[in-house]
Design a protein around this motif. Structure first.
Motif: not given
Lengths: 256, 331
Positions: A44-62
């Motif tokens: 569903a994207g739960k871990t992706t949310v974590f990766n966004l919140l910890t700077g592993v991924y950079q958000p493309t929006e928001g």
């Protein structure tokens, strides 16, 4: 819940991998010392949310804020420095290091002695090292692990490794803790111990927690609020009772 | 400083002095007869090899990144220091001071080079450092073959013989102690954490790239020191000495001794650099032997002969005198 600036505030957070919107329009607010659950079916994207919140991924929006401070564009170690720490779904310890060293590594960002100080073994070096040693042992004692301090991390039983990972995250002196499926693979006794540990650290450190978990009994038991996502979008928010009765959530988990 | 640490350091210092005493005894009292100069040479090379291998171990063993061009950094140290001492040859600087200048020049120039190589190569994850270091070592070799100031492909000769075995021993001890203190501090802890899991390390607040570049720079710096010693021992050299074969030889020593162990590096370096000299008749079989031994080590002791074990004088003394107080690790 207090109405001052929330510890974590995400606005419209999203990330796109090519044409796939892994997370879209993710809004969340977590208040001081609140425990919020993040659930959803697999993928569903739960871990992706974590990766966004910890700077592993950079958000493309928001954007997202920690205590009102904008966190976009920060690298992982900068996010940690600002006060967001995490654990991992598949445990990531420093396997060949001892238990206490695992914790000490996380204290590193608050240590100040210079390289020259380290090489000459100045008084400052000894003072800080002793301090860190004491703090690390205290932290381990909190998880009833002080007797294991000199063991090699990879030799610990599974449940202890999970706890060590949480202890290490706590050592970074954070304001928001992200726990990624801490109870995965644990038996009921270990889950019970984990629950105890989580309650204990909330009391003791006064921190906010965002928790991903599949163990519904755990989630329903300790979370004050729950956010449900599916296909990268929030489909429900509310108290455990509200969420468990929400038809959208039932549909997402069981199919229509 | 805790009191038991003070005692430990003192005992280790005495140990270091004792080894120095043995060295002086064998090399300066004429007990070895005519062979003494030859032995002195072997010892000097062994000592500088210890610096090389220990410094390579910082990158390979403790940081977990492969550097296949360590001899390249050695050559930078060798040539930069030689150029300076050649320029200072006519001034009346005493030999010891000149030797120190040579080492500092070698260290600084090589550290800068290591830093410049490390920044781009260590930002990436994976085996890029290995590829980049091979390339850099090759570039350096070819460049030194063509620059007029480095002899332009001919032998650069006339370098003063400054590397006295006693000085070299002291320098070796200083280098190893610095690296040891570095690893046994918060910096070393961070570096080892990065080796174990860089994602977890950065999630624990460690700036992975910074620490990697820092370690690699230090590693290169000491290779430069070893290069400076080499140049001022050999007094003449060609860039082709510092070829890929040389780098892989040092890497072999690290892996055989045990990546992540100072003890392993020191013993690996001394044995493997002295052995071919002592077994001169079989010298041409050396590389063959290396590969056989390496394969055997890989099968039976994948972590190297010493693994991550560290020899501790304190522990030995405690065992000998039967005092079991639980030993802290030390060199």
């Amino acid at each position: 819940m207090s109405k001052e600036a929330p510890v974590l505030q995400a606005k419209n957070l999203g990330i796109q991998f090519g044409g796939l919107k892994a997370v879209n329009n993710f809004d969340i607010e977590i208040g001081k010392s609140e425990l919020v659950g993040l659930i959803g079916p697999n993928g569903a994207g739960k871990t992706t949310v974590f990766n966004l919140l910890t700077g592993v991924y950079q958000p493309t929006e928001g954007t997202f804020f920690l205590n009102g401070e904008k966190m976009n564009g920060k690298l992982t170690h900068q996010v940690v420095a600002a006060g967001i720490a995490r654990t991992f779904q598949n445990i990531r310890l420093f396997k060949k290091l001892s238990v206490i060293e695992n914790v000490k590594v996380a204290f590193n960002k608050n240590m100040k002695y210079s390289m020259v100080s380290a090489i000459l073994r100045t008084r400052k070096f000894w003072k800080e090292e002793e301090e860190i040693d004491k703090k690390a042992r205290e932290l381990l004692a909190l998880f009833h692990m002080e007797h294991l301090a000199d063991n090699i991390a990879e030799n610990l039983p599974y449940g202890q490794q999970r706890k060590l990972e949480i202890a290490r995250a706590l050592a970074t002196d954070m304001k928001l803790l992200l726990l990624d499926e801490p109870a995965a693979g644990m038996n009921p006794t270990e889950t019970g111990e984990l629950l105890e540990a989580i309650n204990l650290i909330r009391e003791k450190f006064n921190i906010s927690i965002l928790l991903i978990e599949h163990d519904m009994s755990l989630v329903m038991n300790i979370c004050e609020r729950i956010v449900v996502i599916d296909y990268g979008e929030i489909i429900a928010k509310g108290t455990p009772e509200e969420v468990s009765k929400n038809p959208k959530v039932i549909a997402a988990y069981l199919g229509e | 400083m805790p009191k038991n640490k003070k005692v430990e350091y003192l005992i280790n210092f005495v140990g270091i002095l004792a080894v120095f005493g043995i060295l002086v005894f064998f090399l300066d009292t004429g007990i070895l007869g005519k062979q003494v100069n030859y032995i002195r040479g072997i010892v000097t090379i062994a000592l500088l090899t210890i610096i090389m291998v220990t410094s390579l171990n910082l990158t390979t063993g403790f940081m977990g990144e492969f550097s296949l061009g360590h001899a390249g950094f050695m050559s930078i140290g060798a040539y930069s220091s030689s150029i300076v001492t050649l320029a200072l040859a006519d001034s009346n600087i005493p030999n010891m001071l000149l030797f120190i200048i040579a080492i500092i020049v070698g260290a600084v120039v090589t550290a800068i080079m290591g830093f410049l190589v490390g920044i781009p190569a260590l930002r990436l994850k994976g085996d890029y450092l290995a590829i980049v270091t091979v390339a850099v070592a090759e570039i350096v070799r070819v460049a030194f073959c063509n620059f007029a100031i480095t002899g332009g492909g001919k032998t650069l000769s006339g370098i003063k013989k400054l590397s006295d075995v006693h000085y070299v021993y002291v320098v070796m001890i200083i280098c190893v102690v610095i690296m040891y203190m570095f690893i046994r501090s918060r910096f070393g802890r961070a570096v080892k954490a990065i080796r174990e899991d860089y994602i977890a390390a950065s999630s624990s607040g460690i700036n992975v790239t910074n620490y990697k570049v820092m370690t690699f720079t230090i590693s290169a710096m000491f290779a430069g020191v070893a290069g400076a010693i080499y140049a001022h021992y050999m007094t003449a050299m060609i860039p082709n000495t510092f070829s890929f074969m040389k780098s892989s030889e040092y890497l072999t020593m690290v892996i055989l001794g045990g990546s992540g162990s100072f003890t392993g590096s020191i013993i690996g370096a001394s044995v493997l650099s002295a052995l071919p000299e002592l077994l001169r008749d079989f010298a041409s079989y050396r590389m063959l032997m290396y590969s056989v031994v390496l394969v055997l080590v890989m099968i039976f002791r994948p972590g190297g002969i010493f693994g991550t074990y560290e020899f501790s004088l304190i522990r030995v003394l405690k065992k000998v005198f039967g005092k079991n107080k639980g030993g802290a690790d030390n060199e």
